[in-house]
Design a protein around this motif. Structure first.
Motif, PDB file in Angstrom:
ATOM      1  N   PHE A 131      80.533 -75.789  12.970  1.00 23.28           N
ATOM      2  CA  PHE A 131      81.332 -74.987  13.903  1.00 23.28           C
ATOM      3  C   PHE A 131      82.707 -75.587  14.172  1.00 23.28           C
ATOM      4  O   PHE A 131      83.593 -74.909  14.662  1.00 23.28           O
ATOM      5  N   TYR A 132      82.914 -76.873  13.894  1.00 24.27           N
ATOM      6  CA  TYR A 132      84.121 -77.590  14.314  1.00 24.27           C
ATOM      7  C   TYR A 132      85.272 -77.455  13.316  1.00 24.27           C
ATOM      8  O   TYR A 132      85.089 -77.600  12.125  1.00 24.27           O
ATOM      9  N   ASP A 133      86.461 -77.238  13.859  1.00 27.14           N
ATOM     10  CA  ASP A 133      87.677 -77.287  13.063  1.00 27.14           C
ATOM     11  C   ASP A 133      88.862 -77.549  13.985  1.00 27.14           C
ATOM     12  O   ASP A 133      89.266 -76.643  14.720  1.00 27.14           O
TER      13      ASP A 133
ATOM     14  N   ALA B  14      74.715 -70.968  21.505  1.00 21.83           N
ATOM     15  CA  ALA B  14      73.270 -70.819  21.277  1.00 21.83           C
ATOM     16  C   ALA B  14      72.718 -72.011  20.509  1.00 21.83           C
ATOM     17  O   ALA B  14      71.652 -72.550  20.848  1.00 21.83           O
ATOM     18  N   ALA B  15      73.427 -72.468  19.494  1.00 23.90           N
ATOM     19  CA  ALA B  15      72.986 -73.624  18.711  1.00 23.90           C
ATOM     20  C   ALA B  15      73.018 -74.885  19.563  1.00 23.90           C
ATOM     21  O   ALA B  15      72.146 -75.757  19.434  1.00 23.90           O
TER      22      ALA B  15
ATOM     23  N   TRP C 112      70.986 -82.587  14.625  1.00 24.41           N
ATOM     24  CA  TRP C 112      72.151 -82.246  15.448  1.00 24.41           C
ATOM     25  C   TRP C 112      73.316 -81.860  14.544  1.00 24.41           C
ATOM     26  O   TRP C 112      73.978 -80.841  14.758  1.00 24.41           O
ATOM     27  N   ARG C 113      73.568 -82.686  13.543  1.00 28.33           N
ATOM     28  CA  ARG C 113      74.651 -82.433  12.587  1.00 28.33           C
ATOM     29  C   ARG C 113      74.490 -81.084  11.899  1.00 28.33           C
ATOM     30  O   ARG C 113      75.439 -80.303  11.797  1.00 28.33           O
ATOM     31  N   SER C 114      73.283 -80.802  11.425  1.00 29.49           N
ATOM     32  CA  SER C 114      73.076 -79.546  10.703  1.00 29.49           C
ATOM     33  C   SER C 114      73.195 -78.331  11.620  1.00 29.49           C
ATOM     34  O   SER C 114      73.613 -77.260  11.180  1.00 29.49           O
TER      35      SER C 114
ATOM     36  N   LEU D 226      67.622 -82.428  21.384  1.00 28.99           N
ATOM     37  CA  LEU D 226      67.633 -83.553  20.452  1.00 28.99           C
ATOM     38  C   LEU D 226      68.288 -84.783  21.068  1.00 28.99           C
ATOM     39  O   LEU D 226      67.773 -85.896  20.955  1.00 28.99           O
ATOM     40  N   ILE D 227      69.407 -84.588  21.720  1.00 25.89           N
ATOM     41  CA  ILE D 227      70.118 -85.723  22.313  1.00 25.89           C
ATOM     42  C   ILE D 227      69.398 -86.221  23.565  1.00 25.89           C
ATOM     43  O   ILE D 227      69.346 -87.418  23.838  1.00 25.89           O
TER      44      ILE D 227
END
Length: 99
Positions: free
Chosen positions: A82-84, A20-21, A75-77, A28-29
């Motif tokens: 979510f990434y790991d 969704a995000a 974009w970062r915010s 944006l991109i």
């Protein structure tokens, strides 16, 4: 054309929220000069893994135009939490294309 490739490992239980995000972040991109297209694909074998493919006219459209823009901060915010682990991003140029 330059192809940006990122394999995204999403924290367990957050895949739906991430998707969704990402839909929001896509605008944006897409507004950056030199942007051509992008796609996000979900891995069938590994849960919570995605691949992001972004096509740019030139490498600098991504590394400077996008990454140094206010859009990148948004974009970062929207996505980076979510990434790991944090994704490795690589850029490719075409050697052979056979449609």
């Amino acid at each position: 054309m330059i192809l940006e490739v990122a394999i995204l490992e999403i924290k367990p239980g957050l895949a739906e929220e991430f998707e969704a995000a990402f839909k929001v972040a896509s605008t944006l991109i897409a507004s950056i000069p030199g942007y051509i297209s992008h796609e996000l694909q979900r891995c069938l074998e590994t849960k919570n893994r995605y691949i992001l493919l972004v096509r740019w006219e030139q490498l600098e459209d991504h590394t400077i135009g996008f990454r140094q823009s206010p859009n990148y901060q948004e974009w970062r915010s929207l996505l980076h939490h979510f990434y790991d682990p944090f994704p490795r991003v690589e850029h490719y140029e075409s050697v052979l294309f056979n449609p």
